[in-house]
Design a protein around this motif. Sequence first.
Motif, PDB file in Angstrom:
ATOM      1  N   LEU A  11       6.301  -0.967 -10.029  1.00  0.00           N
ATOM      2  CA  LEU A  11       6.093  -1.826  -8.867  1.00  0.00           C
ATOM      3  C   LEU A  11       7.077  -2.986  -8.934  1.00  0.00           C
ATOM      4  O   LEU A  11       7.039  -3.800  -9.855  1.00  0.00           O
ATOM      5  CB  LEU A  11       4.655  -2.356  -8.840  1.00  0.00           C
ATOM      6  CG  LEU A  11       4.313  -3.266  -7.644  1.00  0.00           C
ATOM      7  CD1 LEU A  11       4.480  -2.506  -6.328  1.00  0.00           C
ATOM      8  CD2 LEU A  11       2.893  -3.813  -7.762  1.00  0.00           C
ATOM      9  N   ALA A  13       8.324  -6.485  -7.861  1.00  0.00           N
ATOM     10  CA  ALA A  13       7.689  -7.690  -7.316  1.00  0.00           C
ATOM     11  C   ALA A  13       8.707  -8.668  -6.744  1.00  0.00           C
ATOM     12  O   ALA A  13       8.417  -9.854  -6.605  1.00  0.00           O
ATOM     13  CB  ALA A  13       6.859  -8.369  -8.409  1.00  0.00           C
ATOM     14  N   PHE A  16       7.534 -10.830  -3.809  1.00  0.00           N
ATOM     15  CA  PHE A  16       6.206 -11.431  -3.920  1.00  0.00           C
ATOM     16  C   PHE A  16       6.348 -12.955  -4.016  1.00  0.00           C
ATOM     17  O   PHE A  16       7.126 -13.475  -4.811  1.00  0.00           O
ATOM     18  CB  PHE A  16       5.469 -10.915  -5.150  1.00  0.00           C
ATOM     19  CG  PHE A  16       5.033  -9.470  -5.056  1.00  0.00           C
ATOM     20  CD1 PHE A  16       5.370  -8.679  -3.972  1.00  0.00           C
ATOM     21  CD2 PHE A  16       4.279  -8.897  -6.068  1.00  0.00           C
ATOM     22  CE1 PHE A  16       4.967  -7.350  -3.892  1.00  0.00           C
ATOM     23  CE2 PHE A  16       3.868  -7.570  -6.004  1.00  0.00           C
ATOM     24  CZ  PHE A  16       4.213  -6.802  -4.914  1.00  0.00           C
ATOM     25  N   SER A  25       0.389  -9.726  -1.749  1.00  0.00           N
ATOM     26  CA  SER A  25       0.894  -9.430  -3.090  1.00  0.00           C
ATOM     27  C   SER A  25      -0.245  -9.093  -4.041  1.00  0.00           C
ATOM     28  O   SER A  25      -0.160  -8.118  -4.809  1.00  0.00           O
ATOM     29  CB  SER A  25       1.691 -10.625  -3.633  1.00  0.00           C
ATOM     30  OG  SER A  25       2.807 -10.927  -2.821  1.00  0.00           O
ATOM     31  N   LEU A  29      -0.822  -5.527  -6.001  1.00  0.00           N
ATOM     32  CA  LEU A  29      -0.953  -5.485  -7.453  1.00  0.00           C
ATOM     33  C   LEU A  29      -2.282  -4.861  -7.864  1.00  0.00           C
ATOM     34  O   LEU A  29      -2.336  -4.036  -8.791  1.00  0.00           O
ATOM     35  CB  LEU A  29      -0.824  -6.899  -8.024  1.00  0.00           C
ATOM     36  CG  LEU A  29       0.588  -7.489  -7.977  1.00  0.00           C
ATOM     37  CD1 LEU A  29       0.540  -9.022  -8.075  1.00  0.00           C
ATOM     38  CD2 LEU A  29       1.445  -6.924  -9.108  1.00  0.00           C
ATOM     39  N   ILE A  40       5.360  -3.466 -14.043  1.00  0.00           N
ATOM     40  CA  ILE A  40       5.663  -4.403 -12.961  1.00  0.00           C
ATOM     41  C   ILE A  40       6.989  -5.071 -13.293  1.00  0.00           C
ATOM     42  O   ILE A  40       7.176  -5.579 -14.395  1.00  0.00           O
ATOM     43  CB  ILE A  40       4.554  -5.463 -12.813  1.00  0.00           C
ATOM     44  CG1 ILE A  40       3.201  -4.784 -12.528  1.00  0.00           C
ATOM     45  CG2 ILE A  40       4.900  -6.449 -11.703  1.00  0.00           C
ATOM     46  CD1 ILE A  40       2.020  -5.734 -12.627  1.00  0.00           C
ATOM     47  N   THR A  42      10.074  -7.836 -12.327  1.00  0.00           N
ATOM     48  CA  THR A  42      10.423  -9.055 -11.615  1.00  0.00           C
ATOM     49  C   THR A  42      11.720  -9.607 -12.208  1.00  0.00           C
ATOM     50  O   THR A  42      12.420  -8.913 -12.945  1.00  0.00           O
ATOM     51  CB  THR A  42       9.268 -10.079 -11.683  1.00  0.00           C
ATOM     52  OG1 THR A  42       9.595 -11.210 -10.878  1.00  0.00           O
ATOM     53  CG2 THR A  42       8.983 -10.519 -13.108  1.00  0.00           C
ATOM     54  N   SER A  59       8.480 -15.231  -7.535  1.00  0.00           N
ATOM     55  CA  SER A  59       7.847 -13.965  -7.925  1.00  0.00           C
ATOM     56  C   SER A  59       7.113 -14.114  -9.252  1.00  0.00           C
ATOM     57  O   SER A  59       5.966 -13.683  -9.393  1.00  0.00           O
ATOM     58  CB  SER A  59       8.900 -12.856  -8.019  1.00  0.00           C
ATOM     59  OG  SER A  59       8.342 -11.665  -8.534  1.00  0.00           O
ATOM     60  N   LEU A  63       3.063 -13.808 -10.026  1.00  0.00           N
ATOM     61  CA  LEU A  63       2.502 -12.923 -11.052  1.00  0.00           C
ATOM     62  C   LEU A  63       1.651 -13.717 -12.034  1.00  0.00           C
ATOM     63  O   LEU A  63       0.600 -13.231 -12.490  1.00  0.00           O
ATOM     64  CB  LEU A  63       3.621 -12.189 -11.778  1.00  0.00           C
ATOM     65  CG  LEU A  63       4.302 -11.066 -11.001  1.00  0.00           C
ATOM     66  CD1 LEU A  63       5.494 -10.526 -11.780  1.00  0.00           C
ATOM     67  CD2 LEU A  63       3.315  -9.937 -10.693  1.00  0.00           C
ATOM     68  N   TRP A  66      -1.672 -14.284 -10.425  1.00  0.00           N
ATOM     69  CA  TRP A  66      -2.444 -13.036 -10.393  1.00  0.00           C
ATOM     70  C   TRP A  66      -3.003 -12.705 -11.772  1.00  0.00           C
ATOM     71  O   TRP A  66      -4.184 -12.342 -11.907  1.00  0.00           O
ATOM     72  CB  TRP A  66      -1.551 -11.898  -9.885  1.00  0.00           C
ATOM     73  CG  TRP A  66      -2.221 -10.557  -9.880  1.00  0.00           C
ATOM     74  CD1 TRP A  66      -3.197 -10.124  -9.022  1.00  0.00           C
ATOM     75  CD2 TRP A  66      -1.964  -9.468 -10.772  1.00  0.00           C
ATOM     76  NE1 TRP A  66      -3.564  -8.824  -9.327  1.00  0.00           N
ATOM     77  CE2 TRP A  66      -2.812  -8.395 -10.393  1.00  0.00           C
ATOM     78  CE3 TRP A  66      -1.084  -9.288 -11.839  1.00  0.00           C
ATOM     79  CZ2 TRP A  66      -2.811  -7.170 -11.061  1.00  0.00           C
ATOM     80  CZ3 TRP A  66      -1.067  -8.058 -12.496  1.00  0.00           C
ATOM     81  CH2 TRP A  66      -1.931  -7.023 -12.117  1.00  0.00           C
ATOM     82  N   GLY A 281       9.582  -1.389  -4.003  1.00  0.00           N
ATOM     83  CA  GLY A 281       9.486  -2.790  -3.605  1.00  0.00           C
ATOM     84  C   GLY A 281       8.804  -2.941  -2.261  1.00  0.00           C
ATOM     85  O   GLY A 281       9.182  -3.793  -1.462  1.00  0.00           O
ATOM     86  N   SER A 283       5.957  -3.591   0.818  1.00  0.00           N
ATOM     87  CA  SER A 283       5.174  -4.765   1.196  1.00  0.00           C
ATOM     88  C   SER A 283       3.860  -4.402   1.878  1.00  0.00           C
ATOM     89  O   SER A 283       3.146  -5.277   2.341  1.00  0.00           O
ATOM     90  CB  SER A 283       6.000  -5.654   2.143  1.00  0.00           C
ATOM     91  OG  SER A 283       6.368  -4.932   3.312  1.00  0.00           O
TER      92      SER A 283
END
Length: 322
Positions: A11, A13, A16, A25, A29, A40, A42, A59, A63, A66, A281, A283
């Motif tokens: 994934l 990010a 994000f 986002s 996730l 993930i 970034t 980004s 994360l 999250w 990537g 959305s």
Amino acid sequence: MAEEMQSPLVLGAMMFGTTVDEQTSFALLDRFVERGGVWIDTADCYAFWASDSGRGGDSERLLGRWLAARPGVRDRVRIATKVGAEPIEPGSAPLRREGLSPKAVRAAFAGSLDRMGIDHVDLLWLHQEDRSTPIEQTVEALAGLPADRFGVSNHPTWLVERGRAHARAIGTRPFDALQLNATYLRPRPGTLPPGVVHRFGVLSDEQADYAAEHRMDLWAYTPLLSGAYDNPAKPIPEVYDHPGTTTRLKALDEVAAEAEATRGQVVLAWLLSRGIRPMLGGSKLGQLDSALDGVALKLSDDQLRRLTSADHSPWADPYAHP
């Protein structure tokens, strides 16, 4: 998480916290983890071109929020980030960037850990080459950082090999992963697809051969041409406008119809059959679900052969057979 339930999809990010808002986002996730997603990806520079400040970090900060809001999820996911491409000041990219000097690498990585609220990453990428710093110096700086693995993105193979050789010479872990742009279609020689801003950013046969020979992980960014395979509103980029693309799209359409899948899903399955881990990537949740279904798609040997042989000349056997 049981190994057999893990998805090979990565994934991405990148957007994000900028063009993809926090609520969306988090939903992406959460769905990714729910469906067996692990990796993930970034970068410290994401996404400076879309941020209000002109700097990266949004980004990674998202994360971090999250991870903080989902106790225990850090044990279920693997985090990869990149250093080296953050602009020195807003508006200075691509010429004036932080680069890969030991001082820059250490400072950038410390910032990444702080933004994500973690004490280590599972994979640290060098985002793009920096010939103003000898690769040996960068490798020595990496040796002391809390990262389980190291990889390179958008580097020529000779430089990757030089860095790997130095790591072996000083007794540290060499790069074991490459991240490049790759998809089913091939751009015309001498061109770069949209979104690829690095001279060595498009996966070549030579780079793929190198990765296979050294058993390195190979990750592909923008494998779905930003949706152009399946969205009529997004034309396939002009760099793919050549007779070989016509041949490849014909094979792709035939296999997609047989597999009752979308073009993009077949592309993802084909990349995996080549030992290439695709990155998404997207959305929207629908895009993510479709990609997760795509990497789970099983194509027959005949379907894979037809996809691979389209617009492809046979190569000389690299082995002698006396």
